[in-house]
Design an enzyme around this catalytic site. Sequence first.
Site, PDB file in Angstrom:
ATOM      1  N   CYS A 382       0.830  -1.206   0.000  1.00 29.75           N
ATOM      2  CA  CYS A 382       0.000   0.000   0.000  1.00 29.75           C
ATOM      3  C   CYS A 382       0.867   1.260   0.000  1.00 29.75           C
ATOM      4  O   CYS A 382       1.500   1.554  -1.004  1.00 29.75           O
ATOM      5  CB  CYS A 382      -0.989  -0.040   1.152  1.00 29.75           C
ATOM      6  SG  CYS A 382      -2.466   0.919   0.770  1.00 29.75           S
ATOM      7  N   HIS A 508      -3.540  -5.124   0.438  1.00 28.06           N
ATOM      8  CA  HIS A 508      -3.016  -5.625   1.726  1.00 28.06           C
ATOM      9  C   HIS A 508      -3.061  -7.153   1.771  1.00 28.06           C
ATOM     10  O   HIS A 508      -4.001  -7.727   2.325  1.00 28.06           O
ATOM     11  CB  HIS A 508      -3.856  -5.060   2.878  1.00 28.06           C
ATOM     12  CG  HIS A 508      -3.634  -3.602   3.091  1.00 28.06           C
ATOM     13  ND1 HIS A 508      -2.640  -3.116   3.901  1.00 28.06           N
ATOM     14  CD2 HIS A 508      -4.254  -2.529   2.568  1.00 28.06           C
ATOM     15  CE1 HIS A 508      -2.670  -1.797   3.889  1.00 28.06           C
ATOM     16  NE2 HIS A 508      -3.639  -1.413   3.088  1.00 28.06           N
ATOM     17  N   GLU A 510      -1.495  -9.103   3.616  1.00 27.94           N
ATOM     18  CA  GLU A 510      -1.339  -9.640   4.977  1.00 27.94           C
ATOM     19  C   GLU A 510      -2.666 -10.075   5.586  1.00 27.94           C
ATOM     20  O   GLU A 510      -2.680 -10.911   6.491  1.00 27.94           O
ATOM     21  CB  GLU A 510      -0.629  -8.622   5.880  1.00 27.94           C
ATOM     22  CG  GLU A 510      -1.423  -7.370   6.271  1.00 27.94           C
ATOM     23  CD  GLU A 510      -1.324  -6.216   5.269  1.00 27.94           C
ATOM     24  OE1 GLU A 510      -1.028  -6.481   4.086  1.00 27.94           O
ATOM     25  OE2 GLU A 510      -1.563  -5.057   5.651  1.00 27.94           O
TER      26      GLU A 510
HETATM   27  N1  GLN Z   1      -2.127   6.803   2.564  1.00 29.84           N
HETATM   28  C1  GLN Z   1      -2.163   6.027   1.381  1.00 29.84           C
HETATM   29  C2  GLN Z   1      -3.506   6.131   0.684  1.00 29.84           C
HETATM   30  O1  GLN Z   1      -4.471   6.552   1.247  1.00 29.84           O
HETATM   31  C3  GLN Z   1      -1.853   4.571   1.651  1.00 29.84           C
HETATM   32  C4  GLN Z   1      -2.890   3.891   2.481  1.00 29.84           C
HETATM   33  C5  GLN Z   1      -2.404   2.613   3.116  1.00 29.84           C
HETATM   34  O2  GLN Z   1      -1.211   2.337   3.161  1.00 29.84           O
HETATM   35  N2  GLN Z   1      -3.318   1.803   3.651  1.00 29.84           N
HETATM   36  O3  GLN Z   1      -3.600   5.777  -0.467  1.00 29.84           O
END
Ligand code: GLN
Length: 544
Positions: A382, A508, A510
Amino acid sequence: MTKHIFVTGGVVSSLGKGLTSASIGMLLENRGLSVRMQKLDPYINVDPGTMSPYQHGEVYVLDDGSETDLDLGHYERFTHSPLFRDSNWTTGQIYKSVIDKERRGEYLGKTVQVIPHVTNEIKSCIRRLATNGVDVVITEIGGTIGDIESLPFLEAIRQFQIDVGRENCCFIHLTLVPYLKAARELKTKPTQHSVGQLRQIGIQPDFIVCRTEQPIAQEDIDKIALFCNVPAKHVVEERDADFSIYEVPLSLVDHKMDQMLVERLGLSNARELDLTKWHELLNALRHTKTEVTIAVVGKYAKHKDAYKSIYEALDHGGIANSASVRILRIPSENLEREETRAMLENVQGILLPGGFGERGVEGKIEAVRIAREHNIPFFGICLGMQCAVIEYARNVLGMTDANSTEFNKDVEYPVICLMDEQRSVTDMGGTMRLGSQPTSLIAGSRAASAYGSLDIQERHRHRYEFNYEYRDRFIDGGLVISGSSPDGKLVEVIEIEEHPWFVAVQYHPEFKSKPTHPHPLFKAFIAAAVRKRRGETEEKPSNA
Ligand code: GLN
């Protein structure tokens, strides 16, 4: 008839109610029962999505896009209980439903009160899980007995046992039996007081599970039993699991917890326990052939629960490779220091997790540079992927002033920008791109080779994305875009081919790793770390 188990906690918070609930769920499932898991959280936020990880640890995302408590991660890792919006309710959500009903006129003419309206709403959330074919619903009540905000939940479960019959409900109270070094004694008084408070509310626990550092002597067990009004065998010791959280179910089995629950609830369709697979798992964890050190570089690295699922998934990747994974938690801000940078150069893998906000981002970008230039296996997740894109733009493509518009709106090269669908969003709660979304991978990529498939589904939680306008410039500059949304518009996976293992994903992974089914990317990442440790180079990925 579905049976209900309620798990409450006393004395102190952070006792591991989630793990204990998940372990009980796992044991009952193992005995052939169909189990559903649920957590009721007494705080007023509608969900933990708006809370900082410092406050609440990781926000765990479900397939349906719900942002939930991290205990649901334990439920998913230990059991097969399907989890969805109804699996996690907060005071905020409960009141929201009650107030919405009041506005719609559903209580017309009545004064809306905590009892019965709020408690009825809580009871209906519990009942919703007790569908046809479900043998047991396990409901964990967040918070600690004595908190003002848990009272409506406790009152609701007290009423619930009357509604469905005492024989169909079972209360488990988890407490702490502290060891006082100076007195060289375990102390049972806090447990007695905590159970006393529960009984005042009208709840008599059936089982008292005692977290303890030291074995509890029979005389202390007898004392707890006497003061808390339960048979001595229903006082179950749960010793700290020093080695792995996956030992918790075994410690409960040692005290015949599963059998006592089956008997107490009359679960006559339960079969014998068969923990062969679970023992195999623990053996795999215990008897590893090698060790790798993985640096997790993040803003919340000091908080032990902020990247919970990532730490678990790394361990799962270790299990799949007969490797123990030593995790080095590095606060990204520390990367301004020379000695931290030097430390990073000596690890076998660098993982950059997700995150929000500007603090520590430059350190993360520096971590990507170190991984890329020193051929250290790299896994970005992310925000971790977004930092990898920024680093590539700045240091490989020469766009020195590249950044995400999350951190600098007036940057010359906004290589990460707000998604179109996010531009009109004003509310912060539950409005990100959330939950399970499809991704198409390109054949021959490392990602495709890891998954063994070209079509995957992974969970998302973000507002920003790889800026499509720069796509060709990155591709011409050697970055591999190996995964995209099926319409090709959103970049989901990037890789660097001339590197031992450099994969970064917008989603994600994970959240979909289990000890019994390690996530393919975590498995491949740790495999690369093992090769790094052995000084081997990478095998060419085979076409998926
Ligand atoms: N802050 C970034 C976004 O909003 C990444 C979000 C995250 O890592 N969950 O896209």
